[in-house]
Enzyme design. Structure first.
Site, PDB file in Angstrom:
ATOM      1  N   ASP A  64      43.119  39.866  50.614  1.00  0.00           N
ATOM      2  CA  ASP A  64      43.872  40.438  51.930  1.00  0.00           C
ATOM      3  C   ASP A  64      45.287  40.212  51.433  1.00  0.00           C
ATOM      4  O   ASP A  64      45.518  39.129  50.745  1.00  0.00           O
ATOM      5  CB  ASP A  64      43.062  40.181  53.028  1.00  0.00           C
ATOM      6  CG  ASP A  64      43.280  38.566  53.239  1.00  0.00           C
ATOM      7  OD1 ASP A  64      43.292  37.819  52.433  1.00  0.00           O
ATOM      8  OD2 ASP A  64      43.100  38.252  54.424  1.00  0.00           O
ATOM      9  N   TYR A  66      49.237  38.395  51.841  1.00  0.00           N
ATOM     10  CA  TYR A  66      49.500  36.975  52.049  1.00  0.00           C
ATOM     11  C   TYR A  66      49.799  36.745  53.785  1.00  0.00           C
ATOM     12  O   TYR A  66      50.208  37.826  54.414  1.00  0.00           O
ATOM     13  CB  TYR A  66      50.797  36.628  51.558  1.00  0.00           C
ATOM     14  CG  TYR A  66      50.873  36.594  50.133  1.00  0.00           C
ATOM     15  CD1 TYR A  66      50.007  35.637  49.421  1.00  0.00           C
ATOM     16  CD2 TYR A  66      51.580  37.392  49.298  1.00  0.00           C
ATOM     17  CE1 TYR A  66      50.023  35.500  48.094  1.00  0.00           C
ATOM     18  CE2 TYR A  66      51.760  37.351  47.816  1.00  0.00           C
ATOM     19  CZ  TYR A  66      50.592  36.515  47.203  1.00  0.00           C
ATOM     20  OH  TYR A  66      50.940  36.223  45.671  1.00  0.00           O
ATOM     21  N   PHE A  77      49.626  40.321  45.703  1.00  0.00           N
ATOM     22  CA  PHE A  77      50.042  39.404  44.966  1.00  0.00           C
ATOM     23  C   PHE A  77      51.588  39.282  45.038  1.00  0.00           C
ATOM     24  O   PHE A  77      52.059  38.192  44.565  1.00  0.00           O
ATOM     25  CB  PHE A  77      49.371  39.258  43.550  1.00  0.00           C
ATOM     26  CG  PHE A  77      47.921  39.019  43.498  1.00  0.00           C
ATOM     27  CD1 PHE A  77      47.312  37.813  44.066  1.00  0.00           C
ATOM     28  CD2 PHE A  77      47.055  39.961  43.228  1.00  0.00           C
ATOM     29  CE1 PHE A  77      46.048  37.571  44.023  1.00  0.00           C
ATOM     30  CE2 PHE A  77      45.784  39.900  43.609  1.00  0.00           C
ATOM     31  CZ  PHE A  77      45.247  38.413  43.832  1.00  0.00           C
ATOM     32  N   HIS A 186      39.026  34.268  41.687  1.00  0.00           N
ATOM     33  CA  HIS A 186      40.320  34.658  42.348  1.00  0.00           C
ATOM     34  C   HIS A 186      41.236  33.802  41.899  1.00  0.00           C
ATOM     35  O   HIS A 186      40.801  32.567  41.318  1.00  0.00           O
ATOM     36  CB  HIS A 186      40.127  34.694  43.659  1.00  0.00           C
ATOM     37  CG  HIS A 186      41.494  35.034  44.513  1.00  0.00           C
ATOM     38  ND1 HIS A 186      42.380  34.446  44.683  1.00  0.00           N
ATOM     39  CD2 HIS A 186      41.558  36.311  45.175  1.00  0.00           C
ATOM     40  CE1 HIS A 186      43.332  35.089  45.430  1.00  0.00           C
ATOM     41  NE2 HIS A 186      42.981  36.238  45.627  1.00  0.00           N
TER      42      HIS A 186
END
Length: 225
Positions: A64, A66, A77, A186
């Site tokens: 999801d 930031y 990202f 991740h």
């Protein structure tokens, strides 16, 4: 809320008429009115605007957005040039340096990747400030499922880079043998050492694209003065 206006619109149009999307839209109106929500409403669909469907070569699928001020702007990202590089992206840059020898830049603005055909997508497209996964279960999962199904139907080769369990949950929809699936932990500091580092997704993506006659991605992000 931003709109999708390019060649993503036609295949996604059925989603906009479904009951789940009506509930999602209403919930987002309430959320943006009552809370601080990221990214800004006009940036929710930035990934689709910057990477038209017919140009998609690879998909980087995260979790999801930031959830701290100024960070999210609609690309997984990525952060705006003036924002400090978040830890997950710092780990991505480290893997990129180890994988392809790319120099680590002074910013986290990944629009260059998006404009080369890398769809920078999260499984959820919005989040409340300071509350990771706070928009889980409001309808984004169904919407991004539809996105993955649309991409899966494309016959040209596409690389799906799935980072983390929410992203890997989409793997079940990827059954087109023309595509390549790369999955790992991740890049978050909590999990990067459990299989993200050393996974070499960038060189593997380029090798696959080149093997199919597709121009590789220039992964080097330039410094911004």
């Amino acid at each position: 809320m931003g709109a999708i206006v390019n060649d993503w619109l036609e295949p996604l149009k059925p989603e906009f008429g479904k009951p789940y999307y009506a509930k999602l839209y209403k919930r987002l109106q309430e959320e943006y009115r009552s809370y601080t929500v990221y990214p800004p409403a006009d940036d929710i669909f930035s990934a689709f605007s910057l990477t038209p469907l017919h140009e998609v070569k690879a998909v980087i699928l995260g979790q999801d957005p930031y959830h701290e001020p100024g960070q999210a702007h609609g690309l997984s990202f990525s952060v705006r040039p003036s924002i400090d590089i978040p830890p997950s992206l710092a780990n991505i840059y480290q893997e990129l340096a180890d994988d392809l020898g790319c120099r680590i830049p002074n910013n986290g603005f990944l629009e260059k990747w998006a404009k080369q055909g890398v769809l920078m997508l999260n499984t959820l497209l919005t989040v409340r400030a300071h509350q990771a996964f706070s928009h889980r279960g409001i309808g984004w999962e169904e919407f991004t499922d539809a996105v993955i199904r649309i991409l899966n139907r494309e016959e040209r080769p596409i690389v799906f880079i799935l980072w983390g369990r929410p992203a890997q949950a989409k793997k079940a929809m990827l059954n087109n043998p023309n595509h390549l699936i790369l999955e790992s932990a991740h890049p978050s500091p909590l999990s990067a050492f459990r299989g993200f580092f050393g996974s070499r997704p960038f060189s593997k993506t380029n090798a696959f694209l080149e093997a199919h006659g597709v121009a590789p991605i220039d992964w080097q992000i330039e410094d911004i003065p």
